[in-house]
Motif scaffolding. Structure first.
Motif, PDB file in Angstrom:
ATOM      1  N   TYR A 190       0.834  -1.194   0.000  1.00 37.99           N
ATOM      2  CA  TYR A 190       0.000   0.000   0.000  1.00 37.99           C
ATOM      3  C   TYR A 190       0.875   1.253   0.000  1.00 37.99           C
ATOM      4  O   TYR A 190       2.068   1.211   0.257  1.00 37.99           O
ATOM      5  CB  TYR A 190      -0.957   0.001   1.199  1.00 37.99           C
ATOM      6  CG  TYR A 190      -0.275  -0.108   2.553  1.00 37.99           C
ATOM      7  CD1 TYR A 190      -0.002   1.031   3.303  1.00 37.99           C
ATOM      8  CD2 TYR A 190       0.090  -1.339   3.071  1.00 37.99           C
ATOM      9  CE1 TYR A 190       0.609   0.933   4.548  1.00 37.99           C
ATOM     10  CE2 TYR A 190       0.694  -1.448   4.311  1.00 37.99           C
ATOM     11  CZ  TYR A 190       0.960  -0.305   5.038  1.00 37.99           C
ATOM     12  OH  TYR A 190       1.571  -0.394   6.261  1.00 37.99           O
ATOM     13  N   TYR A 202       0.787   5.369   1.363  1.00 39.11           N
ATOM     14  CA  TYR A 202       0.091   6.318   2.226  1.00 39.11           C
ATOM     15  C   TYR A 202       0.851   7.640   2.224  1.00 39.11           C
ATOM     16  O   TYR A 202       2.025   7.701   1.874  1.00 39.11           O
ATOM     17  CB  TYR A 202      -0.093   5.763   3.637  1.00 39.11           C
ATOM     18  CG  TYR A 202       1.181   5.417   4.381  1.00 39.11           C
ATOM     19  CD1 TYR A 202       1.726   6.291   5.316  1.00 39.11           C
ATOM     20  CD2 TYR A 202       1.832   4.211   4.159  1.00 39.11           C
ATOM     21  CE1 TYR A 202       2.885   5.973   6.010  1.00 39.11           C
ATOM     22  CE2 TYR A 202       2.987   3.880   4.841  1.00 39.11           C
ATOM     23  CZ  TYR A 202       3.504   4.766   5.761  1.00 39.11           C
ATOM     24  OH  TYR A 202       4.649   4.443   6.430  1.00 39.11           O
ATOM     25  N   SER A 203       0.163   8.708   2.592  1.00 38.04           N
ATOM     26  CA  SER A 203       0.766  10.041   2.623  1.00 38.04           C
ATOM     27  C   SER A 203       1.799  10.117   3.726  1.00 38.04           C
ATOM     28  O   SER A 203       1.605   9.573   4.808  1.00 38.04           O
ATOM     29  CB  SER A 203      -0.294  11.113   2.866  1.00 38.04           C
ATOM     30  OG  SER A 203      -1.171  11.169   1.783  1.00 38.04           O
ATOM     31  N   PHE A 224       4.821  10.512  -0.417  1.00 35.46           N
ATOM     32  CA  PHE A 224       4.186   9.217  -0.217  1.00 35.46           C
ATOM     33  C   PHE A 224       5.184   8.255   0.397  1.00 35.46           C
ATOM     34  O   PHE A 224       6.389   8.388   0.217  1.00 35.46           O
ATOM     35  CB  PHE A 224       3.710   8.608  -1.550  1.00 35.46           C
ATOM     36  CG  PHE A 224       2.604   9.370  -2.217  1.00 35.46           C
ATOM     37  CD1 PHE A 224       1.313   9.357  -1.704  1.00 35.46           C
ATOM     38  CD2 PHE A 224       2.846  10.093  -3.367  1.00 35.46           C
ATOM     39  CE1 PHE A 224       0.294  10.044  -2.331  1.00 35.46           C
ATOM     40  CE2 PHE A 224       1.830  10.783  -3.999  1.00 35.46           C
ATOM     41  CZ  PHE A 224       0.556  10.765  -3.483  1.00 35.46           C
ATOM     42  N   SER A 257      -4.249   2.738  -3.912  1.00 36.77           N
ATOM     43  CA  SER A 257      -2.814   2.556  -4.136  1.00 36.77           C
ATOM     44  C   SER A 257      -2.483   2.019  -5.530  1.00 36.77           C
ATOM     45  O   SER A 257      -1.349   2.141  -5.991  1.00 36.77           O
ATOM     46  CB  SER A 257      -2.232   1.597  -3.090  1.00 36.77           C
ATOM     47  OG  SER A 257      -2.364   2.126  -1.797  1.00 36.77           O
TER      48      SER A 257
END
Length: 126
Positions: A36, A38-39, A45, A75
């Motif tokens: 995945y 994510y920020s 990222f 994602s």
């Protein structure tokens, strides 16, 4: 249903070998690698990976070299065409992502930015 889409995420032989080693005692047929995005991180990222017992309803279930890979819908676009490798060096061992969508990355190796991301880079936090 498992999608045969190696263009989304592929695994090197080293990554396949390590994942098979990690799951060789596993009896759950649904065990898979969750990948995945994510920020966060210094470039906008970050990647995340873990072994997962089962997919969620939001996941795309991919087959990469016979390994189940679970990727959430948010994602997928950021990981399109990525290759997951397992490296073992003097600096440490672990899984890495070679992502063709990344236009900038940080020395930490787990943070990246895409061409469409307008976020400002931040300092690396190790």
């Amino acid at each position: 249903m498992i999608e045969q889409q190696p263009q989304v995420v592929s695994l090197t032989d080293a990554a396949v070998g390590k994942l098979r080693e990690l799951t060789k005692e596993e009896t759950n047929p649904d065990i898979g690698l969750r990948v995945y995005v994510y920020s966060g991180g210094c470039s906008g990222f970050r990647y995340g990976m873990m072994l997962e017992d089962a997919p969620t309803p939001e996941d795309r279930i991919l087959d990469a070299s016979g390994i189940r890979v679970y990727v959430d819908g948010q994602s997928i676009d950021l990981l399109q065409g990525s290759q997951i490798d397992y490296v073992d060096t003097l600096m440490g061992a672990g899984f890495t992502v070679n992502n063709p969508n990344a236009v900038a990355a940080c020395g930490c190796g787990s943070s990246f930015r895409t061409a469409d991301d307008g976020g400002a880079p931040r300092g690396c936090a190790h």
